[in-house]
Design a protein around this motif. Structure first.
Motif, short mmCIF file in Angstrom:
data_model
loop_
_atom_site.label_atom_id
_atom_site.label_comp_id
_atom_site.label_asym_id
_atom_site.label_seq_id
_atom_site.Cartn_x
_atom_site.Cartn_y
_atom_site.Cartn_z
N PHE A 42 6.85 8.65 -6.64
CA PHE A 42 5.67 9.52 -6.73
C PHE A 42 5.02 9.86 -5.38
O PHE A 42 4.11 10.67 -5.34
N ASN A 43 5.46 9.23 -4.28
CA ASN A 43 4.76 9.51 -3.02
C ASN A 43 5.71 9.52 -1.83
O ASN A 43 5.40 8.97 -0.77
N ASN A 65 0.83 -1.20 0.00
CA ASN A 65 0.00 0.00 0.00
C ASN A 65 0.87 1.25 0.00
O ASN A 65 1.50 1.59 1.00
N ASN A 66 0.90 1.96 -1.14
CA ASN A 66 1.67 3.20 -1.20
C ASN A 66 0.82 4.44 -1.44
O ASN A 66 1.33 5.55 -1.51
N GLY A 67 -0.49 4.24 -1.59
CA GLY A 67 -1.39 5.38 -1.71
C GLY A 67 -1.43 6.06 -3.06
O GLY A 67 -2.14 7.05 -3.23
N VAL A 68 -0.67 5.52 -4.03
CA VAL A 68 -0.67 6.09 -5.38
C VAL A 68 -0.64 4.96 -6.41
O VAL A 68 -0.36 3.81 -6.09
N SER A 75 -0.71 14.97 -3.59
CA SER A 75 0.10 14.21 -4.54
C SER A 75 1.38 14.98 -4.84
O SER A 75 1.54 16.15 -4.44
N LYS A 76 2.28 14.33 -5.55
CA LYS A 76 3.55 14.98 -5.89
C LYS A 76 3.34 16.21 -6.75
O LYS A 76 4.09 17.20 -6.67
N HIS A 112 7.29 12.60 -0.95
CA HIS A 112 7.57 14.02 -0.79
C HIS A 112 7.13 14.51 0.59
O HIS A 112 6.50 13.78 1.36
N ALA A 113 7.41 15.76 0.89
CA ALA A 113 7.21 16.31 2.23
C ALA A 113 5.75 16.32 2.67
O ALA A 113 5.45 16.16 3.86
N THR A 114 4.80 16.49 1.75
CA THR A 114 3.39 16.58 2.14
C THR A 114 2.65 15.24 2.03
O THR A 114 1.44 15.20 2.18
N SER A 115 3.38 14.18 1.77
CA SER A 115 2.76 12.86 1.65
C SER A 115 2.58 12.22 3.02
O SER A 115 3.42 12.38 3.91
#
Length: 350
Positions: free
Chosen positions: A220-221, A138-141, A159-160, A223-226
């Protein structure tokens, strides 16, 4: 350009009870992104199967479509395997399981393959209590198609590309608990000490065992806001219990402090040893497990570990009274007993 995995290995690699080394449980060279959490899951499966001395030819690896569904190609190349169409792994696995209940079924799926196109298939394989291990990376993307937001992504996550997720996430552990899975756990691909014992326990569990494995997408997932990045998961994990799997034949000394322990005897005689972090956490109560997941989610935490287990469940073959003999070994007389038997069956429905 093509790549081949080196066939060289140290001549004194440790061997299991079958005389096989860790390398004998490996698969092809991975083509996933460097640092992908899915490769860590593959390594955990390899270690678990090697340490359990599972004969590779007794394993059937089932998958659908997606980065996660490529992963079975990277472990146990001597096992059976079937890569189905998108979202249809549960139904194909059900058919294979009905034909041969003697194999060990490992289903590898992803958040899209399970929570989107395959959601209906997932729901029914859980409620039918098929005897298998179902893992979701499970990576959410949707990493295979450039990082679109998946159905398991948290509400409000970004998302990115900066897009905000406007929809509530589908929590697959909650869904599995509500539909009757007899073992449910959640882990993190970067936590091998927790993940390997959970996989070993799930492989020894007779019934439907579900593991949701948070596996960050480095492309793709991450990053700082993920809320699925390595940093975020590391900072927000809350363990429901530390698991130590004890095979039936050999005793393993636990490595954690002498605190409150719970030993759960699985159907094959193996022991699942749990150290609870919450005094009131009950691994035998599915409703409390759902409440605990939601409680920690409200705090921004990801509850991991063994969430629920029924040590004496009924699985599909017991419920349906199917043949214990694989269909390929049944005789013509067994498969076609004649018109008299058919007439008796028809009469029983009148």
């Amino acid at each position: 350009m093509s790549f081949q995995k080196s066939k060289f290995h140290h001549p004194r690699l440790p061997l299991n009870e079958l005389g096989l080394s860790y390398r004998d449980y490996e698969g092809s060279l991975s083509t996933l992104c460097a640092g992908c959490g899915h490769d860590a899951i593959s390594a955990a499966v390899i270690q678990a199967c090697h340490e359990l001395s599972i004969p590779p030819h007794r394993v059937a690896k089932m998958s659908g479509i997606g980065c996660s569904s490529k992963a079975p190609n990277y472990f146990m190349n001597r096992a059976h395997g079937f890569n189905t169409v998108h979202g249809r792994m549960p139904s194909v696995t059900t058919g294979a399981n009905m034909a041969n209940r003697e194999l060990i079924y490992i289903g590898m799926s992803g958040d899209g393959d399970t929570a989107s196109i395959g959601l209906g298939q997932f729901a029914h394989v859980v409620r039918r209590r098929l005897n298998m291990l179902y893992m979701v990376a499970n990576n959410g993307v949707y990493g295979l198609t450039k990082g679109q937001t998946a159905a398991t992504a948290d509400l409000g996550s970004h998302s990115k590309s900066g897009e905000t997720n406007l929809f509530a996430d589908i929590d697959l552990c909650v869904m599995a608990l509500q539909l009757g899975a007899s073992m449910v756990g959640r882990s993190f691909s970067g936590d091998k000490k927790q993940l390997v014992p959970l996989i070993k326990a799930a492989l020894s569990h007779r019934g439907f065992a579900f593991l949701d494995i948070i596996s960050p997408c480095v492309t793709f997932n991450n990053h700082a806001t993920s809320t699925r990045s390595y940093d975020y998961v590391h900072e927000h994990i809350k363990a429901a219990g530390v698991v130590d799997f004890v095979p039936a034949r050999t005793e393993i000394v636990s490595k954690f402090d002498n605190q409150k322990l719970e030993d759960i005897c699985l159907h094959d005689g193996s022991i699942l040893r749990i150290r609870r972090t919450d005094d009131d956490y009950d691994t035998h109560d599915s409703r409390k497990a759902v409440a605990a997941i939601e409680e920690h989610k409200a705090k921004g935490e990801i509850l991991t570990g063994l969430l629920y287990i029924d040590p004496t469940p009924q699985e599909y073959h017991e419920m349906a009274g199917t043949s214990a003999t694989p269909l390929s070994r049944l005789s013509q007389e067994d498969l076609c007993p004649g018109s008299r038997v058919l007439a008796n069956i028809n009469a029983s429905f009148r």
